[in-house]
Design an enzyme around this catalytic site. Sequence first.
Site, PDB file in Angstrom:
ATOM      1  N   CYS A 110      -0.274  -6.781  11.531  1.00  0.00           N
ATOM      2  CA  CYS A 110      -1.543  -7.463  11.769  1.00  0.00           C
ATOM      3  C   CYS A 110      -2.435  -6.527  12.583  1.00  0.00           C
ATOM      4  CB  CYS A 110      -1.261  -8.748  12.543  1.00  0.00           C
ATOM      5  SG  CYS A 110      -2.739  -9.554  13.144  1.00  0.00           S
ATOM      6  N   GLU A 145      -4.235   3.576   2.775  1.00  0.00           N
ATOM      7  CA  GLU A 145      -4.894   2.488   2.039  1.00  0.00           C
ATOM      8  C   GLU A 145      -4.985   1.198   2.848  1.00  0.00           C
ATOM      9  OE1 GLU A 145      -3.011   2.136  -1.820  1.00  0.00           O
ATOM     10  OE2 GLU A 145      -4.318   3.669  -2.630  1.00  0.00           O
ATOM     11  N   GLU A 316      -5.383  10.785  -4.071  1.00  0.00           N
ATOM     12  CA  GLU A 316      -4.339  10.465  -5.053  1.00  0.00           C
ATOM     13  C   GLU A 316      -4.997  10.316  -6.422  1.00  0.00           C
ATOM     14  OE1 GLU A 316      -2.048   7.044  -3.893  1.00  0.00           O
ATOM     15  OE2 GLU A 316      -1.847   7.732  -1.833  1.00  0.00           O
TER      16      GLU A 316
HETATM   17  C1  GAL Z   1      -1.362   4.043  -3.952  1.00  0.00           C
HETATM   18  C2  GAL Z   1      -0.587   4.333  -2.689  1.00  0.00           C
HETATM   19  C3  GAL Z   1       0.582   5.253  -2.940  1.00  0.00           C
HETATM   20  C4  GAL Z   1       1.335   4.802  -4.159  1.00  0.00           C
HETATM   21  C5  GAL Z   1       0.397   4.784  -5.329  1.00  0.00           C
HETATM   22  C6  GAL Z   1       1.066   4.397  -6.624  1.00  0.00           C
HETATM   23  O1  GAL Z   1      -2.016   2.831  -3.880  1.00  0.00           O
HETATM   24  O2  GAL Z   1      -1.412   4.917  -1.703  1.00  0.00           O
HETATM   25  O3  GAL Z   1       1.420   5.253  -1.821  1.00  0.00           O
HETATM   26  O4  GAL Z   1       1.861   3.538  -3.916  1.00  0.00           O
HETATM   27  O5  GAL Z   1      -0.615   3.846  -5.086  1.00  0.00           O
HETATM   28  O6  GAL Z   1       0.139   4.398  -7.670  1.00  0.00           O
END
Ligand code: GAL
Length: 665
Positions: A110, A145, A316
Site C-alpha cells: 500500500c 510499473e 521493455e
Molecule cells: C511488464 C513487467 C515485466 C513483465 C512484463 C511481461 O508489465 O514490467 O516485469 O512482467 O510485463 O510482459
Amino acid sequence: MIHQSLGVCYYPEHWPETRWAEDAGMMRNIGLTFVRVGEFAWSRLEPRPRLYNFEWLRRAIDILHAAGLKVVLGTPTATPPKWLVDKMPDMVALDATGRPRKFGSRRHYCFSHEGYAGECDRIVTEIAKVFGAHPGVVAWQIDNEYGCHDTVESYSAAAQHAFRQWCAIKYGSIDALNQAWGNVFWSMELSSFDEIELPNLTVAEANPSHRLDFQRFSSDQVVAFNRRQVRILRQYSPGRTILHNFMGSFTAFDHYALSEDLDAAAWDSYPLGYLERGPRDDEFKQRYLRVGDPDYQAFHHDLYRACGHGRWWVVEQQPGPVNWAPWNPSPAKGAVRLWTYEAFAAGAEVVSYFRWRQAPFAQEQMHEELLLPNAEPNEAYHVVAQISQELTKLDAHVETERSAIALVFDYESEWAWNIQPHGQDFSYLELVMTFYRGLRRAGLSVDLIPPASEAVVGRKLVLLPGLFAPRAELVEALAKCGAVILMGPRSGSKTADFQIPTNLPPGSLSTLIDLKVRHVESLRPGIVIPIAGCDTCRFEGWREFLVLGEGVEVVLKSADGEVALARNNRHFYLAGRPNKRLLDDLLCRLVAQAGISPLDLPEDIRIRDNGAIRFVFNYGREAVDISKIIGKASLLLGERLLPPCGVAVFRRTMPETAGAPRTAP
Ligand code: GAL
C-alpha cells in the site's frame, strides 16, 4: 546530441553465474548498449532482515560493465519479500471490496503504509550506497510499473488515515469540504475530517467529488512514494539518469506529476498484448493481430515524451508472444523491427527488449524472449542484431522538436469521466486517442501535452476534447496563443470540485467562444445523430445542445437542426463524439485553418518525423508504393515499394511539400 541505442532486461539471479559472461558477450555481439537488472531481486539482496547479500549483484554488474554494457539498476520495491510482509502484514493494499492483495506475485503493498515506505528507504539507501558510484551503473529504474495489476488505490486503514490528512490540508475546514463536495445532498455532511471515509462499499454510487479527491490523493501518494527514492538516489548516485517504466492505457495516477521528479520517462510497449486486451472490435483485432494497433504505440510514445520533457525510453519492448493477454499471437516477421523504429521516430533514446532469456519457471514461462529457455537464440535475437547495425549506419539520434499541433491529454479528465461517464461507453482516453488517430491518418506528427499554459505556446493548432476543468491560467494562455483551438465535447463542463459551472458548460472556456451547453444526451451503440450535408458524418454515443452567443457562427448542423460545430474566429466547439468520417473532415478543416498541410496516406501507412528525418511505416498486409510520400528524396533505409512491416527513412527537405497534399472539404 543523444544517440539512439538498444538495450535488454536481464535477470542474472535466474541463471548460473557461470553463464553471465557468455550472456554479456552475446549482448555486445548483437549491438546492445544498455542492460536493466535487479528490479525484482529483493529476496536475493536481503534474504533475511538486514542480512544483505549484494556480492552476487556486484559480480554481475562487473561482468556486464567489463563487456562494455551500461547498467540500468532497478530498485526492488515492487516485490517486498515474504519475511517483510510477515513482519508487517498490514502493509498490503486492500482492494475496493476490502480484501487484502496477498503475497505470492508482486506489487503487494500500500502506497500509504509508512512502515513499508521506511523499509523502502532503507533498502534503496543500502543499494545506492553500494552501487551508486559504480562506473557501470548509468541509470536507475525506480520500482516497476507503478499501478500494474490495479494497485494505485488502496482502501486500507493507512490510506484512510492519510486521506483524512490530505483533505485537511486541501480544504482547511470541514465546511469548505462539505461545500466543495456538495455534501448537503443525501445528508452526507461531515463535522470533522476524522469522519471522512473512503469511497468504497457505499450502497449507491459514492459522491463523484469524493471519488475524484480520493483519486487525486491516491495519485499524490504514488508521486510521494517515488520522490523518496529519487532523493536517496540523487544523494548516493549523482549524475545518473533516473527513470520509471510506465504502461499502456494506464491512467490511475498523474504521470506528468510523477515525471517531474525523474530525468526521463519510460514505458513498456507490448503491442500485441495491448491490442488483444484492449477495447477495439474483433475485425480490428484480426486485421492487426500480428503488428498491433498502428496508432497505439505512437500515442504512448508521444505521451511519455511529454512526461519526460523530451527525454524518454522504451524500457521493455515486446520481442515475441507475451503470456498475459487473452490470446498471445506471434509478431509478424518484421513487426519487432517496425515497433523499434516507431519508437525511435518519436524520439526514444533507448529501446530495450523484455527480456534476454525466457525463464522456464514461474508466472512468465510462456513469455518469449531474445533467447529460448535453453539459451539458443530465438527469432528476435537476430532481428535485434540487424537493427543495431542499421542504427549505426543511420547515425540515429534524437531530433524531435515542438510540433505545430498539440493534443491535450489530462489525467484528471480521465479520472472524472471514469467516475461519471454518463454514457457507459464514454471513455476520455478513447476520445483523445480518436483525435490522435485522425491526426496520424493525416500524416501529421503531434505533441501530446498536459493542460498547462506553457505547453500551448507557439502552437498552430490545439485540441482539447473532453477537458474536464481547465485552470484559469490555461484558458488565459489559450486566449493569447493565437492557435486554432478545438473544444468539446464535454470540455470545461465541470469545476475542479466536480460541479456544473454556474454559468453552465463550457464554463470558463466560454471566454474563447461565447456559447452555453444547455443539456446533453448519451446514446446507446447503434443510435447515431447524422450531420447535415455529409452522408456518412455523424455523432455517436454523445451529443450536446448548444445556445450560441454574440458573433458565434454555425459551421455544421445535425440533420435534426441542432448546432454540431460552432465557431468564433479561430476557436471551434464540437457538440458531440464524432465518427471517423466526421473527425477526418473536421481535422482537415482545422489544419487548413491553422495553415498546416495534411497528407493523403494509404490506409495502413503511417508517418512520423524525428526532426528533419521522416519515417514511413507499413502496418498493412500488402506492399505499398510510397513514392508520392518520398518525392525526390533519397532513402536512408527501406524501399519505395514498402513491404508489410516495412520501414522507410529519408531526410525531408521541405516539410510542407513532401507527399501528396490533401484538400480540405
Ligand atoms: C511488464 C513487467 C515485466 C513483465 C512484463 C511481461 O508489465 O514490467 O516485469 O512482467 O510485463 O510482459
